[in-house]
Design a protein around this motif. Sequence first.
Motif, PDB file in Angstrom:
ATOM      1  N   TYR A  67       0.852  -1.189   0.000  1.00  0.00           N
ATOM      2  CA  TYR A  67       0.000   0.000   0.000  1.00  0.00           C
ATOM      3  C   TYR A  67       0.889   1.240   0.000  1.00  0.00           C
ATOM      4  N   GLN A  68       0.303   2.378  -0.373  1.00  0.00           N
ATOM      5  CA  GLN A  68       1.079   3.599  -0.490  1.00  0.00           C
ATOM      6  C   GLN A  68       1.533   4.111   0.875  1.00  0.00           C
ATOM      7  N   LYS A  69       2.800   4.413   0.949  1.00  0.00           N
ATOM      8  CA  LYS A  69       3.378   4.938   2.183  1.00  0.00           C
ATOM      9  C   LYS A  69       2.671   6.230   2.596  1.00  0.00           C
ATOM     10  N   ASP A  70       2.335   6.343   3.860  1.00  0.00           N
ATOM     11  CA  ASP A  70       1.688   7.532   4.442  1.00  0.00           C
ATOM     12  C   ASP A  70       0.280   7.799   3.899  1.00  0.00           C
ATOM     13  N   SER A  71      -0.332   6.795   3.283  1.00  0.00           N
ATOM     14  CA  SER A  71      -1.692   7.004   2.763  1.00  0.00           C
ATOM     15  C   SER A  71      -2.694   7.026   3.909  1.00  0.00           C
ATOM     16  N   GLU A  72      -3.748   7.821   3.736  1.00  0.00           N
ATOM     17  CA  GLU A  72      -4.788   7.930   4.756  1.00  0.00           C
ATOM     18  C   GLU A  72      -6.168   7.733   4.148  1.00  0.00           C
ATOM     19  N   ASN A  73      -6.220   6.905   3.104  1.00  0.00           N
ATOM     20  CA  ASN A  73      -7.492   6.704   2.399  1.00  0.00           C
ATOM     21  C   ASN A  73      -8.053   5.293   2.592  1.00  0.00           C
ATOM     22  N   GLY A  74      -7.575   4.597   3.609  1.00  0.00           N
ATOM     23  CA  GLY A  74      -8.082   3.250   3.862  1.00  0.00           C
ATOM     24  C   GLY A  74      -7.281   2.156   3.182  1.00  0.00           C
ATOM     25  N   SER A  75      -6.185   2.524   2.527  1.00  0.00           N
ATOM     26  CA  SER A  75      -5.383   1.541   1.789  1.00  0.00           C
ATOM     27  C   SER A  75      -4.748   0.502   2.719  1.00  0.00           C
ATOM     28  N   TYR A  76      -4.341   0.936   3.899  1.00  0.00           N
ATOM     29  CA  TYR A  76      -3.726  -0.003   4.834  1.00  0.00           C
ATOM     30  C   TYR A  76      -4.718  -1.096   5.236  1.00  0.00           C
ATOM     31  N   ASP A  77      -5.947  -0.687   5.584  1.00  0.00           N
ATOM     32  CA  ASP A  77      -6.975  -1.661   5.966  1.00  0.00           C
ATOM     33  C   ASP A  77      -7.254  -2.642   4.828  1.00  0.00           C
TER      34      ASP A  77
ATOM     35  N   PRO B 204      -9.043   3.737  -1.815  1.00  0.00           N
ATOM     36  CA  PRO B 204      -8.195   2.694  -1.230  1.00  0.00           C
ATOM     37  C   PRO B 204      -7.561   1.856  -2.340  1.00  0.00           C
TER      38      PRO B 204
END
Length: 285
Positions: free
Chosen positions: A198-208, A242
């Motif tokens: 997932y994209q580093k430092d992303s805050e769009n739900g990509s980690y989940d 995401p």
Amino acid sequence: MKLVTKRKITNKKTTKSRKKRKKGLHRKKTSVNKKKLIVVIVCAIIVLFAVGFVGKKTVSFVSNVWPNIISLKDSLTGGKVDKSNVNSDEQFDVGDEDKDTLQKKHNVFIDVGCGGYETGYVTSNIKEKDMNLKIAKKVAKKLAKEDDINVILSRQEDVYLSSDERKALAENEKAEVFVSIHMAGEKSGDASGVETIYQKDSENGSYDLAVIMQTSISAYVKAKDRGTSAYDMSVLRDNSIPAVYIQCGFLSNSSELKNLNNSKYQDELAEGIAQGILTYIDAKK
């Protein structure tokens, strides 16, 4: 009147000794020449074996590495388009979906990695771009069976798309999730397994999304679980939805290559990806 020709008188003893010496010298020279000849032949055989071994290794190395060098060069310079066709058997077609998409609630974007002159990793006449398309279409087929899912593929043919074009297409289709399908490769041939990025430092739900995808895939295929990783990748960067980048396996690993080229394994892998997407969507309801 007869002419008497004088015969040269020779010493028989002297002549015999000379002959002996000559014969001795001749035998000695022949022996030395044979030894030299044997040494030369043995050395030649060793050299030929060495050249053959090195040549075989070199040909093998070049045959595996050269296509990747060409692919990299073409990617950087905009080289010629690869016009080879991927086998379209058992692949997703837009016609497989219901024509009426008004009742579809969730748009899922499946990004097919590489394409066109961007072949990706190449080994044993298998190109990453073709393997990506094969897996992606299997995923799309499984998702299209769901009544509330509308599937969009970034490409269904062997064409090149930039990262920006892929992201723009997903945004235009108002996709809820962006899943990019890829393979991996490395020099040693030892690395193996599935990884979700997932994209580093992303805050769009990509980690989940990445965590759910990795967990789901690992439950369906017998492959090393490499977990999730955060990187800065052009196809994920600045993505408004995401987004994850799935490395489905290493084509450089002979054992994993055999699995990835197996239809049953491909189905299991596609099922794991599809179920991961559905789990994420259901969790958001």
